[in-house]
Design an enzyme around this catalytic site. Structure first.
Site, PDB file in Angstrom:
ATOM      1  N   SER A 130      39.683  34.759  44.678  1.00 45.35           N
ATOM      2  CA  SER A 130      40.931  34.371  44.016  1.00 45.35           C
ATOM      3  C   SER A 130      41.653  33.335  44.849  1.00 45.35           C
ATOM      4  O   SER A 130      41.494  33.279  46.078  1.00 45.35           O
ATOM      5  CB  SER A 130      41.836  35.589  43.835  1.00 45.35           C
ATOM      6  OG  SER A 130      43.105  35.199  43.334  1.00 45.35           O
ATOM      7  N   TYR A 134      45.379  43.691  46.481  1.00 45.10           N
ATOM      8  CA  TYR A 134      44.538  42.723  45.774  1.00 45.10           C
ATOM      9  C   TYR A 134      44.306  41.485  46.638  1.00 45.10           C
ATOM     10  O   TYR A 134      43.169  41.025  46.795  1.00 45.10           O
ATOM     11  CB  TYR A 134      45.195  42.338  44.455  1.00 45.10           C
ATOM     12  CG  TYR A 134      44.407  41.345  43.638  1.00 45.10           C
ATOM     13  CD1 TYR A 134      43.357  41.766  42.830  1.00 45.10           C
ATOM     14  CD2 TYR A 134      44.713  39.981  43.670  1.00 45.10           C
ATOM     15  CE1 TYR A 134      42.624  40.852  42.067  1.00 45.10           C
ATOM     16  CE2 TYR A 134      43.992  39.069  42.913  1.00 45.10           C
ATOM     17  CZ  TYR A 134      42.952  39.514  42.120  1.00 45.10           C
ATOM     18  OH  TYR A 134      42.226  38.606  41.371  1.00 45.10           O
TER      19      TYR A 134
END
Length: 282
Positions: free
Chosen positions: A156, A170
């Site tokens: 990401s 995350y």
């Protein structure tokens, strides 16, 4: 003209929706046989049926796989080898973003542990069993198949830049994916096994839209996007196809960013978005 993935076998995790489903369809359109896996079995069964309807010259198999369980991943890789004789592409795409993920002060330990299990251990196990399978891949010059293979791990943009809208577990998990991918790429480079991270920007997928569940949350992100819109899953699938194919034969250990320019931005442009998103394959 043969497709870029002709005769190859690809295993995709998190294939019931979003990037995983779009990639399954795109890889199949380029000639790959597909193992679609997800905890959502009806979702991957639907995807496999779509592939069979649209691309009758390839095969698609759906399997329920929980990437938080090592045995499930091993069984999926074994299935690919049993059914197709080899594994050429492993796309470790499955991941979670827990709605209660927050700062270091507020994130509960159980949320941290669950996120690390799915997003980090799941990728580790996917790499482990894919590497073991790819080491066995024979050269098949007649069909244009090589030894080794390509492993793609979904990371990401948050692993590269910080945000004041925290989701610490995350973010940390995706940073781990980047570091793990780089190291494995170096260890296995001379075995013909390439490993790269795919780094999406904010996407219009169920995972993110469920997290950004108010207009205020969505607008908070959109102001920072140079293109003025969220990305589409099909745009990431096209990036994954590049990394899976021989088009990227001299690329390994990279953080491949498909983020609409986000990680290069300081001040974003004024005005309305000019680029319309591409049409989904689903």
């Amino acid at each position: 003209m043969p497709g870029r993935l002709q005769h190859r076998t690809a295993l995709i995790t998190g294939a019931a929706s979003g990037i995983g489903l779009e990639s399954s369809l795109l890889f199949a359109s380029e000639g790959a046989n597909i193992i679609l896996t997800d905890v959502n079995l009806p979702g991957v069964q639907k995807g496999a049926e779509l592939i069979k309807e649209r691309f009758p010259n390839v095969k698609a198999i759906a399997a329920r796989v929980d990437v938080g369980k090592e045995a499930d991943i091993k069984e999926a890789v074994d299935l690919a080898v049993k059914e197709f004789g080899r594994l050429d592409i492993m796309f470790n795409n499955a991941g979670i973003m827990h709605p209660e993920d927050d700062t270091a002060l507020n994130t509960e330990e159980n949320i941290w542990d669950l996120t690390m299990t799915i997003n980090v251990k799941g990728v580790w196990w996917g790499c482990k069993y894919a590497i073991l399978a790819m080491r066995q891949n024979p050269v098949d010059e007649e069909r244009g198949l090589h030894a080794g293979g390509s492993i793609i791990n979904t990371a990401s943009f948050v692993a590269i830049m910080g945000a004041a809208t925290p989701q610490l577990a995350y973010t940390a998990s995706k940073g781990a994916v980047l570091a793990m991918t780089r190291e494995l790429a170096m260890v296995h480079a001379r075995e013909g096994i390439r490993l790269n991270s795919l780094c999406p920007g904010p996407l219009k997928t169920p995972l993110l839209m469920n997290f950004l569940n108010t207009a205020e949350k969505r607008d908070r992100r959109l102001v920072h996007l140079p293109m003025g819109r969220f990305g589409e899953a099909v745009e990431l699938a096209k990036g994954a196809l590049f990394l899976a194919s021989d088009d990227s034969s001299y690329i390994t250990g990279t953080d491949f960013k498909v983020d609409g320019g986000l990680t290069s931005a300081y001040v974003t442009p004024l005005g309305e978005p000019l680029l319309a998103p591409p049409t989904s394959l689903v």
